[in-house]
Design an enzyme around this catalytic site. Structure first.
Site, mmCIF file in Angstrom:
data_model
loop_
_atom_site.group_PDB
_atom_site.id
_atom_site.type_symbol
_atom_site.label_atom_id
_atom_site.label_comp_id
_atom_site.label_asym_id
_atom_site.label_seq_id
_atom_site.Cartn_x
_atom_site.Cartn_y
_atom_site.Cartn_z
ATOM 1 N N PHE A 246 -13.446 -5.142 8.784
ATOM 2 C CA PHE A 246 -13.957 -4.597 7.524
ATOM 3 C C PHE A 246 -15.111 -3.629 7.733
ATOM 4 C CE2 PHE A 246 -12.343 -8.944 6.793
ATOM 5 C CZ PHE A 246 -11.191 -8.598 6.133
ATOM 6 N N GLY A 473 -5.405 -6.694 11.617
ATOM 7 C CA GLY A 473 -4.750 -7.411 10.529
ATOM 8 C C GLY A 473 -4.103 -6.452 9.548
ATOM 9 N N ALA A 516 -3.715 4.680 10.303
ATOM 10 C CA ALA A 516 -2.265 4.693 10.094
ATOM 11 C C ALA A 516 -1.736 6.126 10.114
ATOM 12 C CB ALA A 516 -1.919 4.010 8.771
ATOM 13 N N LYS A 659 5.325 -3.541 2.007
ATOM 14 C CA LYS A 659 4.885 -4.943 2.032
ATOM 15 C C LYS A 659 3.449 -5.040 2.572
ATOM 16 C CE LYS A 659 6.435 -9.434 3.706
ATOM 17 N NZ LYS A 659 7.557 -10.115 4.379
ATOM 18 N N GLU A 731 -8.934 1.000 2.302
ATOM 19 C CA GLU A 731 -10.215 0.852 1.610
ATOM 20 C C GLU A 731 -10.138 1.077 0.106
ATOM 21 O OE1 GLU A 731 -11.934 3.396 4.764
ATOM 22 O OE2 GLU A 731 -13.672 2.088 4.556
HETATM 23 N N1 MCN Z 1 -0.280 1.758 5.452
HETATM 24 C C1 MCN Z 1 0.989 2.150 5.080
HETATM 25 N N2 MCN Z 1 1.198 3.379 4.529
HETATM 26 C C2 MCN Z 1 0.175 4.257 4.398
HETATM 27 C C3 MCN Z 1 -1.118 3.911 4.842
HETATM 28 C C4 MCN Z 1 -1.322 2.639 5.372
HETATM 29 O O1 MCN Z 1 1.932 1.363 5.238
HETATM 30 N N3 MCN Z 1 0.383 5.449 3.854
HETATM 31 C C5 MCN Z 1 -0.550 0.344 5.842
HETATM 32 C C6 MCN Z 1 -0.266 0.030 7.300
HETATM 33 O O2 MCN Z 1 0.125 -1.312 7.412
HETATM 34 C C7 MCN Z 1 -1.639 0.242 7.933
HETATM 35 C C8 MCN Z 1 -2.568 -0.259 6.854
HETATM 36 O O3 MCN Z 1 -1.910 0.052 5.621
HETATM 37 O O4 MCN Z 1 -1.763 -0.503 9.122
HETATM 38 C C9 MCN Z 1 -3.975 0.372 6.836
HETATM 39 O O5 MCN Z 1 -3.882 1.745 7.083
HETATM 40 P P1 MCN Z 1 -5.089 2.760 6.827
HETATM 41 O O6 MCN Z 1 -5.355 2.869 5.389
HETATM 42 O O7 MCN Z 1 -4.814 3.991 7.608
HETATM 43 O O8 MCN Z 1 -6.381 2.041 7.460
HETATM 44 P P2 MCN Z 1 -6.701 1.784 9.012
HETATM 45 O O9 MCN Z 1 -5.500 1.460 9.763
HETATM 46 O O10 MCN Z 1 -7.627 2.853 9.495
HETATM 47 O O11 MCN Z 1 -7.501 0.407 8.906
HETATM 48 C C10 MCN Z 1 -8.859 0.374 8.589
HETATM 49 C C11 MCN Z 1 -9.085 -0.020 7.141
HETATM 50 C C12 MCN Z 1 -10.526 -0.175 6.917
HETATM 51 S S1 MCN Z 1 -11.460 1.211 7.168
HETATM 52 C C13 MCN Z 1 -11.070 -1.408 6.615
HETATM 53 S S2 MCN Z 1 -12.749 -1.497 6.338
HETATM 54 C C14 MCN Z 1 -10.229 -2.560 6.508
HETATM 55 C C15 MCN Z 1 -8.841 -2.230 6.204
HETATM 56 O O12 MCN Z 1 -8.356 -1.208 6.895
HETATM 57 N N4 MCN Z 1 -10.458 -3.677 7.224
HETATM 58 C C16 MCN Z 1 -9.483 -4.636 7.299
HETATM 59 N N5 MCN Z 1 -7.991 -3.254 6.018
HETATM 60 C C17 MCN Z 1 -8.214 -4.435 6.668
HETATM 61 N N6 MCN Z 1 -7.249 -5.380 6.706
HETATM 62 C C18 MCN Z 1 -7.473 -6.512 7.425
HETATM 63 N N7 MCN Z 1 -6.493 -7.456 7.463
HETATM 64 N N8 MCN Z 1 -8.637 -6.729 8.092
HETATM 65 C C19 MCN Z 1 -9.640 -5.836 8.046
HETATM 66 O O13 MCN Z 1 -10.757 -6.042 8.717
HETATM 67 MO MO1 MOS Z 2 -13.800 0.609 7.247
HETATM 68 S S1 MOS Z 2 -15.594 0.090 6.398
HETATM 69 O O1 MOS Z 2 -14.216 2.337 7.360
HETATM 70 O O2 MOS Z 2 -14.039 0.082 8.886
#
Ligand code: MCN
Ligand code: MOS
Length: 764
Positions: A246, A473, A516, A659, A731
């Site tokens: 997070f 996660g 992602a 999902k 986020e």
């Molecule tokens: N995804 C998707 N289609 C998209 C974008 C995303 O299917 N168009 C799905 C995917 O499963 C992807 C996930 O959403 O793995 C998150 O993608 P994204 O929004 O790109 O975020 P990040 O992978 O960069 O993950 C970081 C983001 C942040 S910044 C925080 S804070 C946060 C979050 O993700 N912390 C988390 N979600 C979390 N979820 C879990 N379980 N644990 C955390 O600590």
């Molecule tokens: Mo998320 S607070 O940008 O790791």
């Protein structure tokens, strides 16, 4: 006998496994069966255990440390204090800027209560903990600034580059027929990830291996390398599984430097587990904020002016900007706008990023104020938002890449049944419970960066995806498997994904909801290249069954290679590899522009945030959007608030895996419920200590606090935002939840709560 008591939803179990499928998490089984090894569970020979000793004053300095008793205690091997020069150098910040000089993870100057003043290393955790209690510290105390409200606290230092202005905001506000002005506040909040922080550090010669939960293996490895003056490749940071981050696991911290220094001194691996209470002071949570929002509108609710003044607390020794103006200029069209933000130094650990930094408290201000304006003008809150919708980015003037916010408001209102709302406060009730319906919108920027991946095709037909990116996660393993499966033409269960190791190909941080988009882009590119190589092998190898087919291309689908019209041979990938005597096909691809495709460019791209592209870098302004509709039930006698229903509609572009996206959105919404009703770091005014520094007293929502949550996607693929058309998901879900709840509470009770959390005593 099988009895289906509910229908299996279309595509739920397996629907080909490509991008857009509802594949379950491929790491899920390992996690729930306990086979996933978390950082501190790695078993190393001859491991020593380190514990941190937190200081007990909020401001001043350590004048004497008596370590004699601790050093003589059973099993103790090393005691470190601020008297020890560990021979470290400063490491760069996130953007690659580096200060000259000596880095001391322990210093005598005390900036906050709980700051570590010593560390003890012993044979066992129990021995280290017992010895730590024997350390005696004498302090010279000075007056602390406890928080934003402390009379000693300054008005704050203006952050120049966050001053945003167009038109004549103050004049237009003064002249507006309808004026709203109020102060909104959010408290300190904490990440409270299930897995606390810590690491195991192990040296082999001048190679350091760090097992540490990480949102960014490459970036954190850079810090260790720089502290110890090592080449980047001499540090391997390993983080295949993470119990939530997070935002709290995106940087290496002082305790990592301590553990790695101790391991080097002792010539043996050292484990340092940050205790749950220490997770409130070993790194920073969300800064407390306050902001004044002034809205001027005409009688029809059309905005004339927005004047915004915000501030967040930061520490006296570091800078964290929690920009309360982050969402304010983006949501609505207005021709007169002014926003400023200040930083107020107080005696706290330097705050840090927590899910949707800036955007989150910012939305609490503007979206609460918009609700106040709805009541002042007698206009329905959904209608008011539609009326003031911004057709282009008001700040940059650029067109939106995509903004289906109107659609989100419409779909959410429809699914929620918003039309049945009676607008007057206290007009809806169920027995002793007042019912309230509230709405708020939210946004989070699309941040673009670069990534790199290897695709390997093995002779058993298994496709490997290899990258140093991470999965805490959110689903990275799964979506990268889906991306490779689709681009290559194999079933998803034929794909293996390896992540979480800084010696693997480069990646951006899993932060800012960018990973992602970054990594599906890199994997897609590498997988297409691997497919091309596979087809080339099939067409050209003398032993290939396609050698004499006369075809000039082949199809790869469902793991079979065949002539495009299906009129020739068809073989599996494994068969082709066997016939042609190939062991492995491997390609590595990155998404870097040509000018950065060199050692320096790569190091910058993978280990710093300096190459990230802002949402308005280019011809468009790119953001995810959402609208939350909330129902609360408020007990009139006790003031307790129960969220009984939430419907949220999102525009996050194309969804790689609906999902997983749904659970990301719901996770964000659940954190938003916690923020609205429960979460608050309580600071003791006498000593600036966060007193509820544990999971018993720092309240987060449990299952009983969470109602059914309905999430709706109204997005369309946005190919400006990413290669496959997705925008950020992780986020945006939390942004706007707290104001939607506060607005629902006002509708239920007629009481406007402008400081979070909304606890019963504020309502009775
Ligand atoms: N995804 C998707 N289609 C998209 C974008 C995303 O299917 N168009 C799905 C995917 O499963 C992807 C996930 O959403 O793995 C998150 O993608 P994204 O929004 O790109 O975020 P990040 O992978 O960069 O993950 C970081 C983001 C942040 S910044 C925080 S804070 C946060 C979050 O993700 N912390 C988390 N979600 C979390 N979820 C879990 N379980 N644990 C955390 O600590
Ligand atoms: Mo998320 S607070 O940008 O790791």
């Amino acid at each position: 006998m099988t009895v289906l008591d509910r229908p299996v939803k279309h595509g739920e179990a397996s629907d080909g496994g490509g991008v857009g499928g509802r594949q379950s998490r491929i790491d899920g089984h390992l996690k729930i069966t306990g086979e996933a090894t978390y950082a501190l569970e790695h078993r190393l020979e001859n491991l020593a255990h380190a514990v941190l000793v937190p200081g007990t004053i909020a401001a001043g300095r350590v004048i004497r440390v008596d370590t004699a008793a601790a050093e003589a205690a059973p099993g103790v091997r090393l005691v470190l204090t601020s008297n020890d020069d560990l021979g470290l150098k400063f490491a760069s910040d996130w953007f690659g800027n580096r200060a000259e000089g000596v880095y001391r993870p322990l210093v005598p100057e005390i900036a906050f209560n709980g700051q570590a003043v010593a560390a003890v290393v012993a044979e066992t955790l129990e021995q280290a903990t017992a010895a730590a209690a024997l350390i005696k510290i004498a302090y010279e105390e000075t007056t602390a600034t406890v928080g934003l409200d402390d009379p000693n606290a300054s008005e704050g230092n203006l952050v120049d580059n966050l001053t945003v202005a167009w038109g004549e905001a103050e004049t237009a506000f003064a002249a507006a027929p309808v004026r709203i002005e109020a102060e909104y506040r959010t408290p300190r909040e904490y990440h409270v990830a299930i897995e606390p922080h810590g690491l195991i550090a192990a040296w082999e010669g001048d190679h350091l291996t760090v097992y540490e939960p990480s949102q960014w293996t490459h970036g954190m490895a850079r810090s260790y390398a720089e502290w110890f003056g090592l080449p980047h490749e001499n540090v391997t940071l390993i983080s295949p599984f993470i119990g939530g981050g997070f935002g709290s696991k995106a940087s290496a911290s002082f305790y990592g430097a301590l553990a790695a220094s101790a391991a080097r001194r002792l010539g043996r691996p050292v484990k340092l587990a940050v205790t749950r209470p220490q997770t409130f002071t070993a790194y920073g949570g969300r800064a407390a904020t306050r902001q004044t929002v002034a809205l001027g509108a005409n009688a029809d609710g059309v905005l004339q002016a927005v004047v915004h003044r915000g501030a967040n607390e930061t520490s006296t020794v570091g800078t964290w900007v929690e920009n309360t103006g982050a969402a304010t200029p983006l949501l609505y069209a207005v021709s007169n706008f002014s926003s400023q933000h200040r930083l107020v130094p107080v005696n706290t650990v330097t705050p840090g990023p927590l899910r949707a930094p800036g955007k989150n408290p910012s939305a609490f201000g503007i979206e609460s104020a918009m609700d106040e304006l709805a009541y002042a003008t007698g206009i329905d809150p959904v209608e008011l938002r539609l009326k003031n919708d911004a057709e282009k980015d008001p700040q940059s003037g650029k067109p939106w890449s995509t903004r289906h916010l109107r659609e989100a408001l419409a779909a959410g209102a429809e699914a929620f049944g918003w039309a049945r709302r009676t607008p007057e406060p206290r007009s809806m009730r169920n027995g002793r419970e007042l019912i309230g319906w509230g709405v708020a919108i939210g946004t989070f920027p699309v941040i673009r960066a670069y990534g790199e991946a290897i695709i390997g095709i093995r002779n058993d037909g298994i496709v490997e995806v290899i990258s140093g990116a991470i999965d805490m996660g959110q689903g990275t393993y799964t979506i990268l498997a889906q991306t490779a499966a689709e681009a290559l033409g194999v079933p998803v269960d034929q794909v293996e994904v390896r992540l979480g190791d800084s010696s693997l190909p480069g990646s951006a941080v899993a932060g800012g909801s960018m990973l992602a988009g970054v990594m599906t882009g890199a994997v897609h590119k590498a997988a297409l290249a691997a497919r091309e190589e596979l087809v080339g092998l099939a067409l050209n190898d003398p032993n290939s069954p396609f050698r004499d087919s006369g075809a000039n291309t082949l199809s790869v689908a469902d793991g079979m290679i065949a002539a495009p019209r299906g009129d020739g041979p068809a073989v599996t990938i494994a068969e082709l590899m066997a016939r042609t005597g190939r062991d492995r096909i491997e390609v590595k691809r990155d998404t870097l522009p040509e000018a950065l495709r060199n050692d320096e460019g790569r190091l910058q791209a993978w280990t710093t945030m300096s190459l990230m592209r802002a949402p308005t870098d280019g011809d468009y302004s790119m953001h995810s959007w959402c609208a939350h509709f909330v129902e609360v039930c408020v007990d009139e006698d006790f003031g307790t608030v129960r969220v009984s229903r939430i419907v949220s509609a999102f525009d996050c572009g194309r969804l790689y895996n609906p999902k997983l996206v749904e659970s990301q959105w719901k996770g964000g919404i659940i954190m938003g419920i916690g923020q609205a009703l429960l979460e608050e770091g309580l600071v003791d005014p006498r000593n600036a200590r966060v007193v509820n520094n544990n999971l018993g007293d720092y309240l987060v929502p449990t299952n009983a606090d969470i109602p059914d949550i309905e999430v709706i996607s109204v997005g369309v693929p946005d190919l400006h935002a990413s290669v496959l058309g997705g925008k950020g998901v992780g986020e945006v879900g939390i942004v706007g939840v707290a104001p939607a709840i506060a607005n629902a509470v006002f509708h239920a009770t007629g009481k406007r709560i402008r400081d979070l959390p909304i606890t019963p005593e504020k309502l009775i």
